[in-house]
Motif scaffolding. Structure first.
Motif, PDB file in Angstrom:
ATOM      1  N   PRO A 194     -13.058 -11.639  18.355  1.00  0.00           N
ATOM      2  CA  PRO A 194     -11.992 -10.994  19.017  1.00  0.00           C
ATOM      3  C   PRO A 194     -10.988 -10.568  17.732  1.00  0.00           C
ATOM      4  O   PRO A 194     -10.405  -9.488  17.962  1.00  0.00           O
TER       5      PRO A 194
ATOM      6  N   TRP B 252     -11.577  -9.276  15.038  1.00  0.00           N
ATOM      7  CA  TRP B 252     -12.191  -8.142  14.172  1.00  0.00           C
ATOM      8  C   TRP B 252     -12.438  -6.994  15.162  1.00  0.00           C
ATOM      9  O   TRP B 252     -12.974  -6.028  14.686  1.00  0.00           O
ATOM     10  N   SER B 253     -11.605  -7.085  16.350  1.00  0.00           N
ATOM     11  CA  SER B 253     -11.813  -5.846  17.052  1.00  0.00           C
ATOM     12  C   SER B 253     -11.012  -4.780  16.466  1.00  0.00           C
ATOM     13  O   SER B 253      -9.699  -4.955  16.454  1.00  0.00           O
TER      14      SER B 253
ATOM     15  N   THR C 213      -6.632  -3.404  17.321  1.00  0.00           N
ATOM     16  CA  THR C 213      -6.024  -4.077  18.351  1.00  0.00           C
ATOM     17  C   THR C 213      -5.086  -4.686  17.680  1.00  0.00           C
ATOM     18  O   THR C 213      -4.994  -5.107  16.574  1.00  0.00           O
TER      19      THR C 213
ATOM     20  N   SER D 140      -5.253  -7.528  14.583  1.00  0.00           N
ATOM     21  CA  SER D 140      -6.622  -7.546  14.285  1.00  0.00           C
ATOM     22  C   SER D 140      -6.635  -7.537  12.723  1.00  0.00           C
ATOM     23  O   SER D 140      -5.859  -7.081  12.084  1.00  0.00           O
TER      24      SER D 140
ATOM     25  N   GLN E 266     -22.062   0.036  16.567  1.00  0.00           N
ATOM     26  CA  GLN E 266     -21.176  -0.610  17.527  1.00  0.00           C
ATOM     27  C   GLN E 266     -21.165   0.053  18.955  1.00  0.00           C
ATOM     28  O   GLN E 266     -21.270   1.138  19.035  1.00  0.00           O
TER      29      GLN E 266
ATOM     30  N   ARG F 137     -18.525  -0.078  21.319  1.00  0.00           N
ATOM     31  CA  ARG F 137     -17.477   0.635  21.663  1.00  0.00           C
ATOM     32  C   ARG F 137     -16.969   1.565  20.688  1.00  0.00           C
ATOM     33  O   ARG F 137     -16.729   1.119  19.451  1.00  0.00           O
TER      34      ARG F 137
ATOM     35  N   VAL G 206     -14.766   3.764  18.148  1.00  0.00           N
ATOM     36  CA  VAL G 206     -13.286   3.615  17.526  1.00  0.00           C
ATOM     37  C   VAL G 206     -12.894   4.553  17.402  1.00  0.00           C
ATOM     38  O   VAL G 206     -13.480   5.522  16.239  1.00  0.00           O
TER      39      VAL G 206
END
Length: 571
Positions: free
Chosen positions: A270, A272-273, A276, A279, A364, A366, A368
């Motif tokens: 989490p 390393w998202s 955010t 982060s 990935q 998601r 970015v």
């Protein structure tokens, strides 16, 4: 046997490498093949088909090529030996694991032989990409080997060449995916079809291992076994190469494991998202940044869980390896890291910058989006004003000799135990101008100072190491040297006092040619460190000279000249 280059008008200084036949290569590793037979445990026909045939095809393809120019397995035949060793240890590791553990007994019975064969093949071909990305091979007439079309041994026989020459490509990228184009020369179509029968997982796992593209959302025993075996084999070769003096070239093989760990963290951790709150990873218009050295602890944790050999522990070493491999962009001159100001942060953070965001973010799930606002913090140009304030404070402050105060500060040569601040800030922000701070006194030294203040800042006590006799001598000497610097100019001291003891950077042990893990284990064994639990030493971060460094804290009871009651007892 050397062969004169009769057809060359200007003979090369490079003597080249004498070509070998497949039978000669196999005969040279006959003992190793016997170990494969014991490990694989099957009848002669199956062993010939699953193990010997791929090894013969691999020998035909690489002949006596070295694996690297001047690093691991750099002698003639190094690439062949490297493939065999990684394949053997990976295959041996399958005996201790159950693959497809959730499947029925019947399914596992069918898949287990395929998993073992695929693990062997993935290990054998783990460095196959080097033939296509790291070197160019020519014969005596200068004709270049078409590595995508034909094995090296076959090509040399067709050319009737008895020697070949290797020209290494400078700064070649580690393009592991190229190995897939050479794979058909090693693994026959029949063998590939056999691996794919009654399943859809064995071949993808094998190819993912070869290309270095991990399956981020699926744990793979095959990939872990090959990765661990390659690290073990390369680390052993580096340690055993007596002809190599000094340290090996950084980034030769370790950066791949560091990048795998970082990609795993981006996908699963989490913190390393990207982009955010709080982060570790920030993507802006200037590029991709990772907060450092905060992120180093998570990277080390992943690598330690993988039980990889030869992996660095210190954040500085990780940065050095990744920079040498071209993964990181060096910070501006005079800075150890980049300074970034992410959204929601009131103060700048230190970070490392990747050469390309795709290094971590490709694949990935998601997407970015880069931040619209700049991330790189502006350089602060206020040192002159701070220095001016220091001088002004020094000029306005009356000189009051205080013989006891300097002696109290002698226990903290560089910084206060609880609030390590830079000296200019301490001088400019001191609430009591009648008691000059250490740098304020230094500013007074610009004018002819009275003799008493100069005598007052001299240390009134000497610091020395009090270590148990069973401490490793090399570690004792290095630690003694660090503690001795506390008796000199505070600004050049290597060891500094902190709230619970004396902080010593781990880089100091490296400078004395001592492996950091060996030094920490030796200090923990004699109970000299703060924060040791179950004989596992704990490292801390501390600012020294404006740079955040990793280190350990030595208990004050082991430093002569310090009063342990002046320090906090760690909980």
């Amino acid at each position: 046997m050397a062969v004169p280059l009769s057809g060359a008008g200007h003979p090369s200084v490079d003597p080249g490498i004498g070509a070998s036949t497949v039978d000669e290569l196999i005969a040279s590793e006959s003992e190793f093949l016997q170990r494969f037979k014991y490990c694989y445990g099957c009848d002669a026909e199956t062993f010939e088909r699953d193990i010997v045939d791929p090894i013969r095809r691999y020998a035909s393809y690489v002949n006596l090529l070295p694996a690297t120019a001047d690093n691991f397995f750099c002698s003639a035949g190094g690439l062949f030996r490297l493939g065999l060793e990684v394949a053997f240890f990976a295959l041996q590791g399958t005996d201790a694991h159950i693959v497809s553990g959730r499947a029925t007994i019947t399914v596992r019975k069918e898949l287990e032989p395929r998993w073992r064969q695929a693990t062997f093949l993935a290990g054998l071909c783990s460095e196959l990409h080097r033939t296509l990305s790291h070197a160019t091979v020519t014969d005596e007439q200068g004709n270049e080997w078409p590595a995508y079309l034909v094995p090296l041994t076959v090509w040399l026989e067709r050319r009737e060449a008895r020697r070949f020459f290797v020209r290494w490509i400078a700064n070649a990228p580690d393009s592991r995916g190229l190995g897939l184009f050479a794979l058909p020369h090693i693994v026959s179509p029949e063998a590939m079809q056999h691996l794919a029968e009654a399943n859809h997982v064995v071949v993808p796992q094998m190819l993912a291992s070869m290309t270095g593209i991990p399956l981020l959302h699926e744990q793979s025993i095959l990939i872990e076994l090959v990765k661990r075996s390659a690290a073990l084999v390369i680390d052993r070769d580096l340690a055993a190469s007596a002809h190599r003096y000094g340290r090996p070239i950084l980034g030769a093989h370790i950066e791949r494991y560091l990048l795998d760990a970082m990609r795993h963290l981006v996908a699963a951790h989490p913190a390393w998202s990207p982009n955010t709150e709080r982060s570790r990873v920030w993507l802006g218009a200037e590029g991709l940044f990772i907060v450092w050295p905060n992120a180093a602890a998570e990277i080390r944790k992943v690598l330690e869980d993988d039980e990889l050999r030869g992996i660095p522990k210190a954040p500085e070493t990780i940065v050095e390896i990744l920079t040498a491999a071209g993964v990181l962009v060096a910070p501006p001159e005079g800075q150890a890291c980049w300074s970034i100001l992410p959204p929601g942060n009131s103060s700048a953070l230190e970070a490392i910058r990747l050469a390309s965001p795709d290094i971590l973010l490709t694949g990935q799930t998601r997407p970015v989006d880069a931040l619209a606002q700049p991330l790189v913090a502006r350089a602060v140009t206020a040192p002159s004003r701070v220095a001016g304030a220091t001088n002004a404070a020094a000029q306005s402050a009356p000189i009051v000799p205080a013989p006891t105060a300097p002696r109290a500060r002698a226990a903290s040569p560089r910084a206060a135990a609880t609030e390590p601040r830079s000296a200019p800030d301490a001088a400019a922000g001191g609430p009591e101008p009648h008691e000059p701070q250490p740098d304020a006194q230094g500013a007074l030294d610009l004018d002819p100072p009275p003799a008493p203040p100069i005598e007052a800042v001299a240390p009134s006590r000497q610091f020395a190491l009090k270590a148990p006799l069973r401490l490793v001598p090399q570690v004792r000497q290095a630690l003694q040297a660090a503690i001795a610097t506390m008796n000199n100019d505070a600004r050049s001291a290597i060891a500094v006092t902190v709230a619970s003891g004396v902080f010593v950077p781990v880089s100091h042990f490296k400078a004395h040619s001592i492996d950091v893990s060996v030094a920490l284990r030796a200090l923990a064994d004699v109970d000299m460190l703060v924060g040791t639990k179950d004989r596992r030493p704990r490292t801390y971060q501390h600012d020294i000279g404006g740079q955040e460094q990793a280190g350990v804290i030595v208990r004050p009871a082991h430093i002569e000249g310090l009063d342990p009651t002046d320090f906090q007892t760690p909980t």
